[in-house]
Design a protein around this motif. Structure first.
Motif, PDB file in Angstrom:
ATOM      1  N   GLN A  89       0.833  -1.207   0.000  1.00 12.77           N
ATOM      2  CA  GLN A  89       0.000   0.000   0.000  1.00 12.77           C
ATOM      3  C   GLN A  89       0.873   1.265   0.000  1.00 12.77           C
ATOM      4  O   GLN A  89       0.559   2.238  -0.686  1.00 12.77           O
ATOM      5  N   THR A  90       1.960   1.203   0.754  1.00  9.25           N
ATOM      6  CA  THR A  90       2.877   2.347   0.797  1.00  9.25           C
ATOM      7  C   THR A  90       3.510   2.570  -0.578  1.00  9.25           C
ATOM      8  O   THR A  90       3.618   3.712  -1.048  1.00  9.25           O
ATOM      9  N   TYR A  91       3.914   1.463  -1.211  1.00 12.20           N
ATOM     10  CA  TYR A  91       4.528   1.579  -2.532  1.00 12.20           C
ATOM     11  C   TYR A  91       3.543   2.151  -3.539  1.00 12.20           C
ATOM     12  O   TYR A  91       3.891   2.993  -4.376  1.00 12.20           O
ATOM     13  N   GLU A  92       2.296   1.724  -3.450  1.00 12.04           N
ATOM     14  CA  GLU A  92       1.268   2.239  -4.353  1.00 12.04           C
ATOM     15  C   GLU A  92       1.104   3.747  -4.172  1.00 12.04           C
ATOM     16  O   GLU A  92       1.023   4.503  -5.156  1.00 12.04           O
ATOM     17  N   SER A  93       1.093   4.208  -2.921  1.00 17.17           N
ATOM     18  CA  SER A  93       0.997   5.653  -2.646  1.00 17.17           C
ATOM     19  C   SER A  93       2.199   6.391  -3.207  1.00 17.17           C
ATOM     20  O   SER A  93       2.071   7.501  -3.743  1.00 17.17           O
ATOM     21  N   CYS A  94       3.365   5.770  -3.100  1.00 13.80           N
ATOM     22  CA  CYS A  94       4.591   6.367  -3.635  1.00 13.80           C
ATOM     23  C   CYS A  94       4.497   6.560  -5.145  1.00 13.80           C
ATOM     24  O   CYS A  94       4.838   7.621  -5.680  1.00 13.80           O
ATOM     25  N   LEU A  95       4.004   5.535  -5.837  1.00 17.08           N
ATOM     26  CA  LEU A  95       3.893   5.617  -7.294  1.00 17.08           C
ATOM     27  C   LEU A  95       2.869   6.662  -7.722  1.00 17.08           C
ATOM     28  O   LEU A  95       3.078   7.395  -8.709  1.00 17.08           O
ATOM     29  N   GLU A 109       6.034   5.409 -17.495  1.00 20.13           N
ATOM     30  CA  GLU A 109       6.852   4.403 -16.805  1.00 20.13           C
ATOM     31  C   GLU A 109       6.244   4.058 -15.449  1.00 20.13           C
ATOM     32  O   GLU A 109       6.149   2.875 -15.074  1.00 20.13           O
ATOM     33  N   VAL A 110       5.824   5.082 -14.729  1.00 15.00           N
ATOM     34  CA  VAL A 110       5.220   4.856 -13.413  1.00 15.00           C
ATOM     35  C   VAL A 110       3.864   4.179 -13.561  1.00 15.00           C
ATOM     36  O   VAL A 110       3.503   3.302 -12.757  1.00 15.00           O
ATOM     37  N   LYS A 111       3.130   4.560 -14.605  1.00 13.10           N
ATOM     38  CA  LYS A 111       1.816   3.948 -14.829  1.00 13.10           C
ATOM     39  C   LYS A 111       1.945   2.431 -15.030  1.00 13.10           C
ATOM     40  O   LYS A 111       1.137   1.648 -14.511  1.00 13.10           O
TER      41      LYS A 111
END
Length: 419
Positions: A384-390, A408-410
């Motif tokens: 979840q944290t990584y998803e928020s980061c992206l 790229e992030v998408k």
């Protein structure tokens, strides 16, 4: 003739009793053959006779038949009838010799059938029925364990928790508190929701000592569950004890200045104090010492990164601190009317937004690298944290018109959310 008549009457009564006892024996035999309908018909006939209906053996066999039927049909109603029959047998003959050999396993099966019915009701969100079945299961376990039947039903902490959970959902707060407290006393580790609900119940009772104790217990059992940090922040915020929290945390940091985990924990806690949320997760008013708290959090995040530059969480948190401040200034900018959009105030806000976004970017990129390196092994919280980061990275790259980076992030986001 009178004597002969009396003799014949006694003889007839004896034959009648023997016939009914034969029904009990026949019922038992049919049970062994799994012919449950015949078994039940036979035992019902014996239960209607004035002599055999008061014999322990009759009720024992009735209980065994009802248990077999209840287990086969997964019927809690039949299982309860079986339990009542077993109880009746032991009321008539507390020292019944057959009980250990013939009641042990069937009575355990009755317990299991009723408990499983409670779980089925729980899954269907039939809270009241679930609670009734769970409480009956505990009643049976207590009965079983108190009758020296050659075994014991062990304490089931999961069942205790789910009984409390069902009670809470049914609005039976007293029952909920009783069972949830017992599960917590037994250190139940199967479901963190136990400590969330129990903490809320202590809060409702105004029991601050046990409210905090429950939160601390939960944090020790589930160190990665961020809800309990939030609950602790809420506790200190609602009780007006933020100064005590800060003093406690700062003492811990002073004693362990190079403990990265402790430093990061302190930073997150102070960050949360600076940015409180209400019970629904919405932003609450900022405290009067907001700027002081944010500076402490920022310095602590930097210290954590200094201790471990590759820590993805620490990098994300510092990036989020800058990013969230940028969002606040951006909202203020967007709220300006059209005439003010070219004013010095607008330019000042725009500069702050861009500056904070630029500050956040390298920390988000470092967090992205850290999380992506172990993406296949991320737990739910880190995912979840990584998803928020992206999402934050995508936003910053879009503001910078860096379309290649946005794409790229998408792709990373799509891959992450599909796992």
């Amino acid at each position: 003739m009178k004597k002969l008549l009396v003799s014949l009457l006694f003889c007839t009564a004896s034959v009648s009793v023997m016939a009914q006892r034969a029904k009990v024996a026949s019922a038992d035999e049919n049970l062994k053959k799994q012919d449950l309908e015949k078994a039940k018909a036979d035992i019902d006939a014996a239960l209607q006779n004035d002599k055999t209906k008061n014999e322990a053996k009759t009720w024992l066999v009735d209980g065994k038949i009802l248990e077999a039927m209840g287990t086969k049909q997964k019927s809690s109603a039949l299982a309860v009838e079986a339990y009542n029959a077993f109880k009746k047998a032991l009321e008539i003959d507390p020292k019944m010799k057959e009980a250990i050999l013939e009641m042990n396993q069937p009575l355990f099966n009755v317990y299991a059938t009723i408990a499983n019915a409670g779980y089925a009701d729980l899954n269907e969100q039939n809270w009241d029925s679930s609670l009734i079945n769970f409480k009956k299961a505990f009643e049976i376990a207590d009965f079983y364990n108190g009758k020296n039947l050659g075994g014991t039903i062990p304490t089931d902490t999961a069942l205790i928790f789910y009984t409390g959970y069902a009670a809470n959902q049914a609005g039976k707060k007293d029952d909920a508190f009783t069972y949830l407290k017992k599960a917590a006393d037994l250190q139940f580790k199967g479901e963190p929701a136990l400590y969330v609900i129990l903490g809320q119940l202590y809060e409702e009772k105004g029991d601050q000592a046990n409210w905090l104790k429950t939160i601390e217990q939960a944090k020790a059992l589930f160190p990665k569950d961020k809800r309990f940090n939030d609950m602790e922040m809420a506790f200190y915020s609602k009780t007006g004890k933020s100064d005590e929290l800060l003093a406690m945390l700062e003492k811990k940091i002073a004693e362990n200045p190079n403990d990265e985990a402790a430093v990061l924990d302190y930073a997150i806690r102070v960050d949360n104090l600076a940015n409180p949320r209400d019970e629904r997760g919405n932003d609450a008013p900022k405290p009067a010492n907001y700027e002081e708290l944010i500076k402490k959090a920022e310095d602590a995040y930097k210290k954590a990164i200094q201790l471990n530059p590759a820590d993805a969480t620490a990098n994300f948190q510092l990036g989020a601190l800058y990013f969230n401040r940028a969002v606040v200034f951006n909202k203020e900018l967007n709220n300006l009317d059209s005439k003010q959009q070219t004013s010095p105030k607008a330019k000042e806000l725009q500069t702050k937004v861009e500056g904070l976004m630029n500050q956040a970017l390298p920390f988000f990129e470092k967090a992205d690298a850290g999380f992506s390196a172990k993406v296949s092994n991320l737990d739910t919280s880190d995912r979840q944290t990584y998803e928020s980061c992206l999402y934050a990275l995508q936003k910053i790259y879009a503001i910078k018109n860096d379309n290649a980076k946005v794409e790229e992030v998408k792709k990373k986001l799509d891959a992450l959310t599909q796992k």
